[in-house]
Design an enzyme around this catalytic site. Structure first.
Site, PDB file in Angstrom:
ATOM      1  N   TYR A 184      53.366  32.054  27.761  1.00  0.00           N
ATOM      2  CA  TYR A 184      52.683  33.303  28.112  1.00  0.00           C
ATOM      3  C   TYR A 184      52.092  33.954  26.872  1.00  0.00           C
ATOM      4  O   TYR A 184      50.952  34.431  26.891  1.00  0.00           O
ATOM      5  CB  TYR A 184      53.682  34.241  28.789  1.00  0.00           C
ATOM      6  CG  TYR A 184      53.117  35.594  29.163  1.00  0.00           C
ATOM      7  CD1 TYR A 184      52.233  35.728  30.232  1.00  0.00           C
ATOM      8  CD2 TYR A 184      53.493  36.739  28.464  1.00  0.00           C
ATOM      9  CE1 TYR A 184      51.727  36.971  30.588  1.00  0.00           C
ATOM     10  CE2 TYR A 184      52.989  37.985  28.817  1.00  0.00           C
ATOM     11  CZ  TYR A 184      52.117  38.103  29.882  1.00  0.00           C
ATOM     12  OH  TYR A 184      51.618  39.324  30.227  1.00  0.00           O
ATOM     13  N   ALA A 192      51.048  32.499  24.262  1.00  0.00           N
ATOM     14  CA  ALA A 192      49.865  31.739  23.862  1.00  0.00           C
ATOM     15  C   ALA A 192      48.630  32.197  24.632  1.00  0.00           C
ATOM     16  O   ALA A 192      47.541  32.337  24.070  1.00  0.00           O
ATOM     17  CB  ALA A 192      50.098  30.246  24.085  1.00  0.00           C
ATOM     18  N   LYS A 212      48.094  35.205  26.065  1.00  0.00           N
ATOM     19  CA  LYS A 212      47.703  36.558  25.685  1.00  0.00           C
ATOM     20  C   LYS A 212      47.117  36.583  24.269  1.00  0.00           C
ATOM     21  O   LYS A 212      46.170  37.329  23.995  1.00  0.00           O
ATOM     22  CB  LYS A 212      48.894  37.510  25.799  1.00  0.00           C
ATOM     23  CG  LYS A 212      49.302  37.764  27.243  1.00  0.00           C
ATOM     24  CD  LYS A 212      48.132  38.277  28.075  1.00  0.00           C
ATOM     25  CE  LYS A 212      48.481  38.522  29.514  1.00  0.00           C
ATOM     26  NZ  LYS A 212      47.329  38.985  30.317  1.00  0.00           N
ATOM     27  N   ARG A 268      48.167  44.934  43.830  1.00  0.00           N
ATOM     28  CA  ARG A 268      49.386  45.669  43.528  1.00  0.00           C
ATOM     29  C   ARG A 268      49.492  45.894  42.020  1.00  0.00           C
ATOM     30  O   ARG A 268      48.630  45.485  41.263  1.00  0.00           O
ATOM     31  CB  ARG A 268      50.616  44.895  44.021  1.00  0.00           C
ATOM     32  CG  ARG A 268      50.705  43.451  43.543  1.00  0.00           C
ATOM     33  CD  ARG A 268      51.846  42.733  44.250  1.00  0.00           C
ATOM     34  NE  ARG A 268      52.028  41.369  43.785  1.00  0.00           N
ATOM     35  CZ  ARG A 268      51.459  40.310  44.347  1.00  0.00           C
ATOM     36  NH1 ARG A 268      50.641  40.491  45.385  1.00  0.00           N
ATOM     37  NH2 ARG A 268      51.679  39.095  43.898  1.00  0.00           N
ATOM     38  N   GLY A 275      43.145  41.206  40.395  1.00  0.00           N
ATOM     39  CA  GLY A 275      44.547  41.442  40.709  1.00  0.00           C
ATOM     40  C   GLY A 275      44.776  42.826  41.271  1.00  0.00           C
ATOM     41  O   GLY A 275      45.743  43.514  40.938  1.00  0.00           O
ATOM     42  N   ALA A 276      43.890  43.262  42.163  1.00  0.00           N
ATOM     43  CA  ALA A 276      43.895  44.645  42.650  1.00  0.00           C
ATOM     44  C   ALA A 276      44.857  44.888  43.802  1.00  0.00           C
ATOM     45  O   ALA A 276      44.916  45.996  44.329  1.00  0.00           O
ATOM     46  CB  ALA A 276      42.485  45.049  43.074  1.00  0.00           C
TER      47      ALA A 276
END
Length: 247
Positions: free
Chosen positions: A165, A167, A169, A18, A15-16
């Site tokens: 979400y 769940a 993490k 941004r 996910g580089a």
């Protein structure tokens, strides 16, 4: 000058394009690391907050070294290809920053099958695939650091619109807690870091503003510089940096 020195280290950052991923990629590069960055696409539509190409243009402009690789990280074949290419070109992998994530704010009854499947794929499966892929490389080196980007949603601060979400993490948190124990004798540190609410594209739909994303750099760089002998198996909050950890 930055406090941490990553000269000679090779880092993979997902996910580089941004947000936190860009901060991680730029921060590591300016401290001497060779950065391999991923995103789904090399370029994106205008207004999406940044592209992978732009991140690596910024790295190059500052004299840093890196390689952008666009593609899926939710399937075994492209993930292994990413790892193989990294090792073939740079000889090692020292750091893995599992940053890529999706965060739909919907109730459990409003979440579609497609949204659930995509969230599990990005937030859990991709983390598993990348981590599984780098561990043999790091074991051969008897060194490395694997970092998970988590959230208060997984441990505290429940909200009615982030059950799904939370769940994902929570799953990553428990996976990494156990992984730290599994890898502690292999020289590999495993930690989880909670950055807090930031003004990123992923949080743009929230009804309140977060802090500028640049505030995360000092704590993230300090954490990534730790070894298995100094810090592993921890789930730390960025806002506690310099208070309960990082001293």
């Amino acid at each position: 000058m930055p406090d941490q020195d990553f000269t000679g280290k090779v880092a993979i950052v997902t996910g580089a394009s941004r947000g936190i991923g860009r901060v991680a990629a730029l921060g590591l590069a300016k401290r001497g690391a060779t950065v391999v960055g991923t995103a789904r696409n090399m370029d994106a539509s205008p207004g999406t907050g940044g592209t992978l190409r732009e991140t690596f243009e910024m790295i190059a402009a500052e004299g840093g070294k890196g390689l952008p690789i666009a593609g899926s990280i939710t399937e075994s074949a492209p993930v292994q290809a990413l790892i193989d290419q990294t090792v073939a070109e740079f000889g090692r992998i020292d750091l893995l920053v599992n940053n890529a994530g999706v965060h739909p704010l919907v109730s459990i009854t409003e979440m579609t099958d497609e949204a659930w499947t995509d969230m599990i794929a990005v937030n859990v499966t991709a983390v598993f695939l990348l981590t599984r892929g780098v561990v043999p490389v790091m074991k051969r080196q008897h060194s490395g650091h694997i970092l998970g980007i988590s959230s208060a949603a997984g441990t505290r601060n429940p909200r009615a619109d982030q059950t799904g979400y939370a769940a994902t993490k929570g799953a990553m948190d428990r996976m990494f807690h156990n992984l730290a124990h599994e890898l502690k004798n292999d020289g590999i540190a495993v930690n989880v870091w909670q950055p807090g609410i930031l003004a990123t594209d992923m949080n743009a739909h929230r009804p309140f503003a977060g802090e500028p994303v640049a505030v995360v750099e000092p704590s993230m760089m300090w954490l990534l510089a730790q070894t298995v002998g100094s810090m592993t198996g921890q789930n730390v909050l960025r806002e506690e940096f310099g208070k309960t950890w990082g001293n």
